[in-house]
Design an enzyme around this catalytic site. Structure first.
Site, PDB file in Angstrom:
ATOM      1  N   ARG A 131      79.557  44.587  81.345  1.00  0.00           N
ATOM      2  CA  ARG A 131      80.670  43.723  81.736  1.00  0.00           C
ATOM      3  C   ARG A 131      80.098  42.478  82.401  1.00  0.00           C
ATOM      4  NH1 ARG A 131      82.835  43.561  86.694  1.00  0.00           N
ATOM      5  NH2 ARG A 131      82.506  45.750  87.227  1.00  0.00           N
ATOM      6  N   HIS A 165      85.604  42.790  87.151  1.00  0.00           N
ATOM      7  CA  HIS A 165      86.398  43.943  86.707  1.00  0.00           C
ATOM      8  C   HIS A 165      87.795  43.482  86.306  1.00  0.00           C
ATOM      9  CE1 HIS A 165      87.981  47.995  86.523  1.00  0.00           C
ATOM     10  NE2 HIS A 165      88.948  47.642  87.353  1.00  0.00           N
ATOM     11  N   TYR A 170      78.572  42.542  94.747  1.00  0.00           N
ATOM     12  CA  TYR A 170      77.896  43.823  94.568  1.00  0.00           C
ATOM     13  C   TYR A 170      76.872  43.827  93.433  1.00  0.00           C
ATOM     14  CZ  TYR A 170      81.629  44.255  91.011  1.00  0.00           C
ATOM     15  OH  TYR A 170      82.476  44.027  89.961  1.00  0.00           O
TER      16      TYR A 170
END
Length: 382
Positions: A265, A269, A278
């Site tokens: 990805r 998200h 992160y």
């Protein structure tokens, strides 16, 4: 030699095209790509390329629309185009898809009207299409629940004596959900014609995949007695071949198959997420070098198939679809207040009618009942 998984350098994936676009032999997959050795190989390759370019453009347009306040939320698929287009183009129209909320590329392959893509994300409808017209269920928000739906549908196909299949899409994070594991128990027990298609994009929101499992996700399927394939999810041809293998097994009565498409990805998200908090930027850079569209572009160029006319045609198609999406979003009619009661049940019932009347009386206190406030609850398919 297939590219290794960056998180586990010694681990190889089934692959037909390397990151540089070079065709490599893959005995398990090559027999399932007969077009590449025939005259229709060019149309297959350029068709897959167009699909990926168009769906990336839809994704970019939707992200921009959300940033501009036209959508409430959007879950991008950037980087996962090959996994979705390769598998989506392997299916027949009578196969049935049960997806999560990120499979916009699969929906495009199934024939969803692009103007309907964004209805739910604008908040104007619970979903955007009639599932029985395209054989694709509404996108599922509850993580992993669609796998149970897929297995139930596949068991029905089995009882009917048909040779179609159900395909359930989910991410790596969903494999830690009980629903997915329960679905695999039933699928294996009844040898249901279902494909579990996991797009391992390495992040379950902010949780990296290695926190969920110390073996590959595909290996988990072996514990249920389900055969598995682990493919390079950024190689559209490898995904196409693997899905064809799984579909053929299902049609021949061979039961379920688990496919793990190892991809990445590249975006957030959802548009409410900030992956820079992160994710190591070096990891994103590594995976950007494996971009599924660039990979196929390089292969097409090496074969002399990416002519200026092909480029122009693909760009024109992407521009056209993007314009339709943007026009369609602003033209979506706002729902009436009492529309929330529509299609809640397949047939009307007094319990729901009573709720509607109570809500109608409440709205009338503020003059908000709307022109259709007196319309009785209508039945529907959903």
């Amino acid at each position: 030699m297939p590219d290794p998984n960056p998180r586990n350098p010694g681990e190889e994936l089934l692959q037909v095209l390397t990151s540089s676009g070079e065709r490599v032999p893959e005995p398990q997959l090559d027999p399932w790509l007969p077009e590449l050795e025939r005259l229709d190989g060019e149309s297959l390759l350029t068709g897959l390329y167009e699909d990926m370019v168009v769906i990336r453009r839809i994704d970019a347009e939707a992200t921009a629309l959300q940033r501009q306040g036209e959508l409430a939320l959007w879950p991008p698929l950037l980087g996962q185009e090959a996994a979705q287009i390769g598998s989506g183009r392997a299916m027949r129209q009578d196969d049935f898809v049960f997806s999560s909320y990120r499979e916009h590329g699969v929906a495009y392959c199934r024939g969803v009207d692009v103007e309907s893509f964004l209805k739910a994300w604008r908040g104007n409808a619970s979903f955007g299409w009639d599932p029985f017209e395209i054989n694709m269920a509404p996108m599922q928000i509850i993580i992993g629940a669609q796998t149970l739906h897929a297995v139930g549908y596949a068991m029905g196909v089995q009882f009917d004596g048909a040779d179609s299949a159900a395909v359930a899409y989910f991410g790596d994070g969903a494999t830690s959900q009980g629903d997915v594991n329960e679905a695999m128990v039933f699928a294996a027990s009844y040898q249901a014609p279902v494909i579990f298609f996991c797009q391992n994009n390495h992040w379950a929101i902010s949780e990296p995949v290695e926190l969920q499992t110390h073996i590959t996700i595909a290996e988990r399927a072996g514990g249920f007695g389900i055969p598995h394939l682990r493919v390079d999810g950024n190689d559209v041809l490898a995904v196409l071949a693997a899905t064809r293998i799984a579909l053929d097994r299902a049609r021949q009565g061979g039961g379920p198959t688990f496919i793990e498409a190892v991809t990445y990805r590249m975006g957030p998200h959802t548009t409410a997420d900030d992956p820079t908090r992160y994710r190591d930027p070096n990891e994103l850079e590594d995976w950007a070098a494996k971009d599924p569209i660039v990979r196929l572009e390089k292969h097409l160029e090496a074969r002399g198939l990416l002519s200026e006319s092909v480029k122009a045609r693909v760009k024109a198609k992407a521009d056209e679809v993007a314009a339709i999406v943007r026009r369609g979003v602003v033209a979506i009619p706002e729902p009436e207040p009492l529309d929330v009661f529509r299609h809640a049940y397949a047939t009307p019932n007094t319990w729901l009618e009573r709720q509607e009347q109570h809500y109608k009386l409440y709205l009338e206190q503020f003059g908000q009942a709307g022109a259709e406030a007196g319309t009785p609850v209508s039945g529907g398919q959903h």
